[in-house]
Structure formats: structure tokens, C-alpha cells
Design a protein around this motif. Structure first.
Motif, PDB file in Angstrom:
ATOM      1  N   THR A  53     -86.183  42.819 -31.156  1.00 34.49           N
ATOM      2  CA  THR A  53     -85.032  42.488 -30.279  1.00 34.49           C
ATOM      3  C   THR A  53     -84.280  43.575 -30.186  1.00 34.49           C
ATOM      4  N   LYS A  54     -83.916  44.407 -31.153  1.00 33.97           N
ATOM      5  CA  LYS A  54     -83.261  45.533 -31.114  1.00 33.97           C
ATOM      6  C   LYS A  54     -83.703  46.619 -30.128  1.00 33.97           C
ATOM      7  N   ASP A  55     -85.080  46.921 -30.018  1.00 40.30           N
ATOM      8  CA  ASP A  55     -85.779  47.740 -29.249  1.00 40.30           C
ATOM      9  C   ASP A  55     -85.651  47.210 -27.746  1.00 40.30           C
ATOM     10  N   LEU A  56     -85.826  45.882 -27.558  1.00 46.17           N
ATOM     11  CA  LEU A  56     -85.677  45.442 -26.290  1.00 46.17           C
ATOM     12  C   LEU A  56     -84.396  45.696 -25.869  1.00 46.17           C
ATOM     13  N   ILE A  57     -83.199  45.293 -26.532  1.00 47.61           N
ATOM     14  CA  ILE A  57     -82.038  45.774 -26.136  1.00 47.61           C
ATOM     15  C   ILE A  57     -81.706  47.057 -25.697  1.00 47.61           C
ATOM     16  N   ARG A  58     -82.159  48.045 -26.583  1.00 43.22           N
ATOM     17  CA  ARG A  58     -82.137  49.581 -26.429  1.00 43.22           C
ATOM     18  C   ARG A  58     -82.694  49.766 -25.014  1.00 43.22           C
ATOM     19  N   ASP A  59     -83.882  49.470 -24.681  1.00 50.62           N
ATOM     20  CA  ASP A  59     -84.680  49.743 -23.625  1.00 50.62           C
ATOM     21  C   ASP A  59     -83.933  49.202 -22.180  1.00 50.62           C
ATOM     22  N   TYR A  60     -83.167  47.867 -22.618  1.00 52.71           N
ATOM     23  CA  TYR A  60     -82.463  47.329 -21.363  1.00 52.71           C
ATOM     24  C   TYR A  60     -81.527  48.308 -21.229  1.00 52.71           C
ATOM     25  N   MET A  61     -80.481  48.805 -22.159  1.00 50.25           N
ATOM     26  CA  MET A  61     -79.512  49.379 -22.018  1.00 50.25           C
ATOM     27  C   MET A  61     -79.527  50.783 -21.368  1.00 50.25           C
ATOM     28  N   GLU A  62     -80.774  51.440 -21.875  1.00 49.99           N
ATOM     29  CA  GLU A  62     -81.011  52.580 -21.289  1.00 49.99           C
ATOM     30  C   GLU A  62     -81.570  52.446 -19.890  1.00 49.99           C
ATOM     31  N   GLY A  63     -82.069  51.464 -19.338  1.00 50.18           N
ATOM     32  CA  GLY A  63     -82.094  51.200 -18.159  1.00 50.18           C
ATOM     33  C   GLY A  63     -81.023  51.283 -17.164  1.00 50.18           C
ATOM     34  N   GLU A  64     -79.849  50.722 -17.883  1.00 49.26           N
ATOM     35  CA  GLU A  64     -78.621  50.489 -17.382  1.00 49.26           C
ATOM     36  C   GLU A  64     -77.732  51.957 -17.494  1.00 49.26           C
ATOM     37  N   GLY A  65     -78.315  52.874 -17.779  1.00 47.87           N
ATOM     38  CA  GLY A  65     -77.669  54.273 -18.064  1.00 47.87           C
ATOM     39  C   GLY A  65     -76.986  54.461 -19.405  1.00 47.87           C
ATOM     40  N   TRP A  66     -76.978  53.503 -20.286  1.00 48.12           N
ATOM     41  CA  TRP A  66     -76.375  53.758 -21.676  1.00 48.12           C
ATOM     42  C   TRP A  66     -77.557  54.364 -22.642  1.00 48.12           C
ATOM     43  N   LYS A  67     -77.170  55.352 -23.563  1.00 48.92           N
ATOM     44  CA  LYS A  67     -77.512  55.803 -24.560  1.00 48.92           C
ATOM     45  C   LYS A  67     -77.352  55.321 -26.128  1.00 48.92           C
ATOM     46  N   GLU A  68     -78.346  54.716 -26.846  1.00 47.69           N
ATOM     47  CA  GLU A  68     -77.962  54.303 -28.015  1.00 47.69           C
ATOM     48  C   GLU A  68     -77.460  55.662 -29.066  1.00 47.69           C
ATOM     49  N   ILE A  69     -76.352  55.273 -29.583  1.00 51.94           N
ATOM     50  CA  ILE A  69     -75.887  56.230 -30.350  1.00 51.94           C
ATOM     51  C   ILE A  69     -75.903  55.956 -31.780  1.00 51.94           C
ATOM     52  N   ASP A  70     -75.978  54.741 -32.104  1.00 50.51           N
ATOM     53  CA  ASP A  70     -75.880  54.374 -33.506  1.00 50.51           C
ATOM     54  C   ASP A  70     -76.521  52.897 -33.640  1.00 50.51           C
ATOM     55  N   ARG A  71     -77.233  52.565 -34.881  1.00 49.31           N
ATOM     56  CA  ARG A  71     -77.881  51.218 -35.037  1.00 49.31           C
ATOM     57  C   ARG A  71     -77.367  50.954 -36.751  1.00 49.31           C
ATOM     58  N   LEU A  72     -76.608  49.833 -36.804  1.00 45.61           N
ATOM     59  CA  LEU A  72     -76.232  49.533 -38.173  1.00 45.61           C
ATOM     60  C   LEU A  72     -76.307  48.218 -38.431  1.00 45.61           C
ATOM     61  N   GLY A  73     -77.271  47.685 -39.138  1.00 49.69           N
ATOM     62  CA  GLY A  73     -77.227  46.217 -39.201  1.00 49.69           C
ATOM     63  C   GLY A  73     -77.547  45.399 -38.181  1.00 49.69           C
ATOM     64  N   GLY A  74     -76.434  44.581 -37.634  1.00 52.45           N
ATOM     65  CA  GLY A  74     -76.714  43.604 -36.435  1.00 52.45           C
ATOM     66  C   GLY A  74     -75.789  44.140 -35.407  1.00 52.45           C
ATOM     67  N   LEU A  75     -75.395  45.631 -35.344  1.00 50.94           N
ATOM     68  CA  LEU A  75     -74.820  46.397 -34.354  1.00 50.94           C
ATOM     69  C   LEU A  75     -75.376  47.374 -33.819  1.00 50.94           C
ATOM     70  N   GLN A  76     -75.468  47.548 -32.666  1.00 52.71           N
ATOM     71  CA  GLN A  76     -75.851  48.580 -31.696  1.00 52.71           C
ATOM     72  C   GLN A  76     -74.757  49.126 -31.063  1.00 52.71           C
ATOM     73  N   THR A  77     -74.553  50.498 -30.975  1.00 48.70           N
ATOM     74  CA  THR A  77     -73.624  51.200 -30.244  1.00 48.70           C
ATOM     75  C   THR A  77     -74.262  52.072 -29.197  1.00 48.70           C
ATOM     76  N   PHE A  78     -73.608  52.007 -27.900  1.00 44.97           N
ATOM     77  CA  PHE A  78     -74.043  52.668 -26.864  1.00 44.97           C
ATOM     78  C   PHE A  78     -73.224  53.367 -26.303  1.00 44.97           C
ATOM     79  N   GLU A  79     -73.382  54.630 -25.578  1.00 47.44           N
ATOM     80  CA  GLU A  79     -72.586  55.353 -25.158  1.00 47.44           C
ATOM     81  C   GLU A  79     -72.819  55.802 -23.413  1.00 47.44           C
ATOM     82  N   LYS A  80     -72.052  55.756 -22.479  1.00 48.01           N
ATOM     83  CA  LYS A  80     -72.381  56.258 -21.347  1.00 48.01           C
ATOM     84  C   LYS A  80     -71.031  56.619 -20.530  1.00 48.01           C
TER      85      LYS A  80
END
Length: 103
Positions: A53-80
Motif C-alpha cells: 500500500t505504501k509503495d502504491l501511494i509513493r508511486d501515485y504521489m511521485e506521478g503527481e510531482g511529489w517526492k517521498e522524503i520520510d516514511r515512519l510507521g503509518g505516516l508518509q511525508t512528501f515534498e514538492k
């Protein structure tokens, strides 16, 4: 006057139904794996075998121009463009899991 109120409520109900059903039908009828709810920070997922699930979200967000900068437990942080966005596991709803409806 009463008839106008009933028609208005019917149209409003159909609109709300469309808003909530559209992302789910998009998952079912297309090859999209993740879609975002309209007017909400919910993400709907179609997860296949051996897909995270987390990899699918990461791929989706990267497709929207966001870059994953942190992953901690149930939290993923993206930056754009200097803006940060958090996605919590509670914002993710798995609708289809290995081809089966999971509501």
C-alpha cells in the motif's frame, strides 16, 4: 414549493453519490491503482498480490510531482516545491484487494 424541495434534494443526493462513487468506479474500470477522493484527503487503492500500500501511494504521489522524503510507521511525508504533505494510513482505503471488493 414542496415539489421543488424534493427535486433539489434528489439532485443533491445524486451529486453526493457521484462524488463518492466516481473514484471507486475509476479503480474498477481503468488500470489506475490509486485515486484521490473528490473534496477530501482520502486515497482509494486497488492492491494486487505482492503490492505494498505504501509503495502504491509513493508511486501515485511521485506521478503527481511529489517526492517521498520520510516514511515512519503509518505516516508518509512528501515534498514538492518546498511544500510538505503528510499521508496517514487512516487516509488510505483499500477498495479492491487482489481483485476482490473490500468495503
Amino acid at each position: 414549493m414542496k415539489m421543488i424541495g424534493i427535486k433539489f434534494l434528489s439532485i443533491l443526493a445524486l451529486l453526493l453519490l457521484f462524488i463518492f462513487i466516481f473514484p471507486i468506479t475509476k479503480l474498477y474500470f481503468t488500470d489506475v491503482k490509486v485515486t484521490k477522493a473528490i473534496f477530501s484527503e482520502l486515497y482509494f487503492i486497488e492492491r494486487g498480490p505482492n503490492e505494498s500500500t505504501k509503495d502504491l501511494i509513493r508511486d501515485y504521489m511521485e506521478g503527481e510531482g511529489w517526492k517521498e522524503i520520510d516514511r515512519l510507521g503509518g505516516l508518509q511525508t512528501f515534498e514538492k516545491n518546498g511544500e510538505k504533505k503528510n499521508v496517514l494510513s487512516s487516509q488510505i482505503k483499500i477498495i479492491f484487494d487482489e481483485g476482490k471488493l473490500k468495503l
